[in-house]
Design a protein around this motif. Sequence first.
Motif, PDB file in Angstrom:
ATOM      1  N   PRO A   1       0.837  -1.212   0.000  1.00  0.00           N
ATOM      2  CA  PRO A   1       0.000   0.000   0.000  1.00  0.00           C
ATOM      3  C   PRO A   1       0.868   1.256   0.000  1.00  0.00           C
ATOM      4  CG  PRO A   1      -0.726  -1.561   1.679  1.00  0.00           C
ATOM      5  CD  PRO A   1       0.599  -2.044   1.181  1.00  0.00           C
ATOM      6  N   SER A   2       0.320   2.331  -0.554  1.00  0.00           N
ATOM      7  CA  SER A   2       1.076   3.577  -0.654  1.00  0.00           C
ATOM      8  C   SER A   2       1.523   4.093   0.715  1.00  0.00           C
ATOM      9  CB  SER A   2       0.216   4.634  -1.360  1.00  0.00           C
ATOM     10  OG  SER A   2       0.896   5.867  -1.441  1.00  0.00           O
ATOM     11  N   ALA A   3       0.653   3.992   1.712  1.00  0.00           N
ATOM     12  CA  ALA A   3       0.984   4.515   3.043  1.00  0.00           C
ATOM     13  C   ALA A   3       2.219   3.832   3.619  1.00  0.00           C
ATOM     14  CB  ALA A   3      -0.209   4.336   3.982  1.00  0.00           C
ATOM     15  N   GLN A   4       2.264   2.504   3.514  1.00  0.00           N
ATOM     16  CA  GLN A   4       3.402   1.760   4.062  1.00  0.00           C
ATOM     17  C   GLN A   4       4.680   1.999   3.235  1.00  0.00           C
ATOM     18  OE1 GLN A   4       0.320   0.458   4.114  1.00  0.00           O
ATOM     19  NE2 GLN A   4       0.139   0.400   6.345  1.00  0.00           N
ATOM     20  N   ALA A   5       4.512   2.108   1.915  1.00  0.00           N
ATOM     21  CA  ALA A   5       5.671   2.356   1.065  1.00  0.00           C
ATOM     22  C   ALA A   5       6.359   3.652   1.457  1.00  0.00           C
ATOM     23  CB  ALA A   5       5.254   2.393  -0.408  1.00  0.00           C
ATOM     24  N   ASN A   6       5.560   4.698   1.705  1.00  0.00           N
ATOM     25  CA  ASN A   6       6.122   5.983   2.066  1.00  0.00           C
ATOM     26  C   ASN A   6       6.576   6.037   3.524  1.00  0.00           C
ATOM     27  OD1 ASN A   6       5.778   7.624  -0.399  1.00  0.00           O
ATOM     28  ND2 ASN A   6       3.631   7.103  -0.140  1.00  0.00           N
ATOM     29  N   LYS A   7       5.865   5.336   4.389  1.00  0.00           N
ATOM     30  CA  LYS A   7       6.227   5.340   5.810  1.00  0.00           C
ATOM     31  C   LYS A   7       7.596   4.696   6.029  1.00  0.00           C
ATOM     32  CE  LYS A   7       4.786   3.430  10.286  1.00  0.00           C
ATOM     33  NZ  LYS A   7       3.738   2.653  10.990  1.00  0.00           N
ATOM     34  N   PHE A   8       7.822   3.556   5.360  1.00  0.00           N
ATOM     35  CA  PHE A   8       9.056   2.809   5.584  1.00  0.00           C
ATOM     36  C   PHE A   8      10.145   3.112   4.551  1.00  0.00           C
ATOM     37  CE2 PHE A   8       5.904   0.277   7.838  1.00  0.00           C
ATOM     38  CZ  PHE A   8       6.562  -0.002   9.023  1.00  0.00           C
ATOM     39  N   GLY A   9       9.810   3.858   3.505  1.00  0.00           N
ATOM     40  CA  GLY A   9      10.806   4.135   2.470  1.00  0.00           C
ATOM     41  C   GLY A   9      11.203   2.881   1.731  1.00  0.00           C
ATOM     42  N   ILE A  10      10.192   2.126   1.220  1.00  0.00           N
ATOM     43  CA  ILE A  10      10.443   0.868   0.522  1.00  0.00           C
ATOM     44  C   ILE A  10       9.596   0.826  -0.753  1.00  0.00           C
ATOM     45  CG2 ILE A  10      11.085  -0.526   2.529  1.00  0.00           C
ATOM     46  CD1 ILE A  10       8.138  -1.474   2.613  1.00  0.00           C
ATOM     47  N   VAL A  11      10.019  -0.018  -1.677  1.00  0.00           N
ATOM     48  CA  VAL A  11       9.265  -0.252  -2.912  1.00  0.00           C
ATOM     49  C   VAL A  11       9.351  -1.748  -3.223  1.00  0.00           C
ATOM     50  CG1 VAL A  11       9.276   0.105  -5.414  1.00  0.00           C
ATOM     51  CG2 VAL A  11       9.564   2.044  -3.898  1.00  0.00           C
ATOM     52  N   PRO A  12       8.239  -2.388  -3.596  1.00  0.00           N
ATOM     53  CA  PRO A  12       8.306  -3.813  -3.957  1.00  0.00           C
ATOM     54  C   PRO A  12       9.047  -3.992  -5.280  1.00  0.00           C
ATOM     55  CG  PRO A  12       6.127  -2.942  -4.422  1.00  0.00           C
ATOM     56  CD  PRO A  12       6.864  -1.854  -3.709  1.00  0.00           C
ATOM     57  N   TYR A  13       9.823  -5.054  -5.363  1.00  0.00           N
ATOM     58  CA  TYR A  13      10.634  -5.302  -6.566  1.00  0.00           C
ATOM     59  C   TYR A  13      10.185  -6.553  -7.316  1.00  0.00           C
ATOM     60  CZ  TYR A  13      14.840  -6.184  -9.375  1.00  0.00           C
ATOM     61  OH  TYR A  13      15.717  -6.436 -10.405  1.00  0.00           O
ATOM     62  N   ARG A  14       9.947  -7.626  -6.577  1.00  0.00           N
ATOM     63  CA  ARG A  14       9.458  -8.846  -7.227  1.00  0.00           C
ATOM     64  C   ARG A  14       8.823  -9.765  -6.186  1.00  0.00           C
ATOM     65  NH1 ARG A  14      15.371 -10.022  -8.355  1.00  0.00           N
ATOM     66  NH2 ARG A  14      16.129 -11.075  -6.480  1.00  0.00           N
ATOM     67  N   ARG A  15       8.066 -10.749  -6.701  1.00  0.00           N
ATOM     68  CA  ARG A  15       7.485 -11.761  -5.830  1.00  0.00           C
ATOM     69  C   ARG A  15       7.714 -13.125  -6.445  1.00  0.00           C
ATOM     70  NH1 ARG A  15       1.742 -12.164  -2.584  1.00  0.00           N
ATOM     71  NH2 ARG A  15       2.201 -14.190  -1.636  1.00  0.00           N
TER      72      ARG A  15
ATOM     73  N   SER B   1      15.338  -1.107  -0.845  1.00  0.00           N
ATOM     74  CA  SER B   1      15.604  -0.141   0.222  1.00  0.00           C
ATOM     75  C   SER B   1      17.062   0.299   0.153  1.00  0.00           C
ATOM     76  CB  SER B   1      15.330  -0.772   1.591  1.00  0.00           C
ATOM     77  OG  SER B   1      15.815   0.079   2.628  1.00  0.00           O
ATOM     78  N   PRO B   2      17.340   1.566   0.523  1.00  0.00           N
ATOM     79  CA  PRO B   2      18.737   1.988   0.632  1.00  0.00           C
ATOM     80  C   PRO B   2      19.412   1.399   1.873  1.00  0.00           C
ATOM     81  CG  PRO B   2      17.263   3.873   0.327  1.00  0.00           C
ATOM     82  CD  PRO B   2      16.426   2.691   0.704  1.00  0.00           C
ATOM     83  N   ASP B   3      18.583   0.949   2.837  1.00  0.00           N
ATOM     84  CA  ASP B   3      19.146   0.454   4.090  1.00  0.00           C
ATOM     85  C   ASP B   3      18.366  -0.759   4.602  1.00  0.00           C
ATOM     86  OD1 ASP B   3      20.468   0.091   6.462  1.00  0.00           O
ATOM     87  OD2 ASP B   3      19.445   1.720   7.509  1.00  0.00           O
ATOM     88  N   PRO B   4      18.652  -1.957   4.078  1.00  0.00           N
ATOM     89  CA  PRO B   4      17.937  -3.155   4.528  1.00  0.00           C
ATOM     90  C   PRO B   4      18.122  -3.468   6.008  1.00  0.00           C
ATOM     91  CG  PRO B   4      19.054  -3.554   2.450  1.00  0.00           C
ATOM     92  CD  PRO B   4      19.552  -2.237   2.951  1.00  0.00           C
TER      93      PRO B   4
END
Length: 592
Positions: A76-90, A99-102
């Motif tokens: 969801p957009s809220a979690q993506a922006n809250k944590f600074g993450i983007v899904p890449y693959r499944r 993430s810049p910082d896993p």
Amino acid sequence: MKQLGKLLIEEGMVDQAQLDQALEAQRHGGSDKLGATLVKLGFLTEEALYYFLAVQLGLEYVEPKELAPEIIRLIPSAQANKFGIVPYRRDDAVITLLSPDPSDARYLALHDELLLPKSVEIRFCVTTESNLKSLLERYYPAAAPAAVGEAAQSNGAAPADTSQDLAEVEKILNPEDILGAEGEVETGGGSSADDEYDENKMDDAPVIRLVNSIISSAVAKGASDIHLNPFEKNMVVRLRIDGNLITQPASPPKYRRAMVARLKVMGKMDIMEKRKPQDGRIKIKVQGKTVDLRVATLPTIYGENVVMRILDQENLQLDLSKLGFEPEEMETYMAAIRKPYGMVLHTGPTGSGKTTTLYSALSTINDPAKNVMTLEDPVEYNLPGVVQCQVNPDSGMDFSSGLRANMRQDPNVIMIGEIRDGETAGIAVKAALTGHLVLSTLHTNNAPATVMRLVDMGVDPMYVGSSVLIVVAQRLVRRVCKECKKPYEPDDDELLKLGLKRDDIKGHNCHRGGGTACGLCGGTGYKGRVALYEIMRVTPKVEEAIYAQADLNDLTDVCIAEGMQTLRMLAVKKWMMGVTSCDEILAVTAAD
């Protein structure tokens, strides 16, 4: 886990003095971590920083520019922006995030926050903060820059300056050791305007200027290739101009590793891998025009050798009438490529202009009423209206399998980049016999030898004689410079080497380059090249000789009797017209 500073020094990305300077800056009130400090001091780029952080963590480093819709919906957009993450693959029960910082401690709550089943595992890949920010703004418009900055700060990287264009890439590595550029790199095929390096927007560091000058000089001089050759004490830069390699002023030895590293980054190659050859592609804007560079690296005893093929779309000559065909040859060639079916084969060494001639032929016969397709390795230029396919052996699509697939696409015309094996040759011949026009290349010394090559590959001589329309052997010879050329009387030694008598050149004007002071040719005596086309028509008599499996000499005699002019004959004609020189003829063509 190896320390970041030690890792960077081992890979030659920074030296000990630069590392010490960064550590000193931290001790004097710097709040940033080591990586961010190195970036701020200009010793390292954001891209390089995150690459080596990924190496340090044992994770994959990626910079995707596109995300599939089904992937975007995973977070969801809220979690993506809250944590600074983007899904890449499944992959089945594994979701991979960018993430810049896993190692961010906040991610411990991600599983619950995303309401994922316990059977689903979360993994990470490392990307740059700028790339993550760009993806968030594109796919999750409510992106909060501060959240992204926080994630990056925890990793030691400075937050991105939001006043700058997202496409800007900071200086790469030590500003005295590497080329920097703006924009993203296109690794193959076409790209948008945002996917280009621009020489006018690069930084001012010494190596930036050095590499810029090498590329700009190569384009300005009309070079076809740039060679970076490492030796024990220096890196030699050579440009291939009009077929010959011209050595350029030597570059400082301390820059050579950095030059290679940056070119590998630009070409999307693995900068950590120095033991295997690699290939990449760079799109760069030079002198106001976009140029593709095809990059290949090769490990040597003194470092990595780099060769860059310059593919200038704007200078691509697609007019057959301007390539050097003699009037009779042009008529023969045009008649062949306008046939509804059969094979037109080109042969010659690398760099002899085969691709240019084939592209010109395709451009000439391209018609919206025809399905024109190509199978290439690699696709060098984009042809409007032509369906072009890239061979990819890693995915199982080699020339033979790709050609089979092309045949199921209802083509009228097929251009095969190269016939390399018997299977591809067999399919191509059958395609030519079943109503398709097939254009392709092989590597042989002359036109008649191409027939022998096909037979050696296992193609029945009956099929060869029935399918092949013409075979074209071509070479490029340098033109005598128009500015400094002077007429001269050939001596007996030249005539003997060319197999001529004094009477043969009566009424002709032989010329050669005039001198070292010429500004047009730089004192070489040559400027530009012209093509020679040895065209073997498969006439009934030639076809009979092929059926009878005549040897090469006998087949050549039949072809000459049927009107074929050999490369040497054509070159001598150019010489007597004052176009080229005796030395060039002897260097490029073999005696008949």
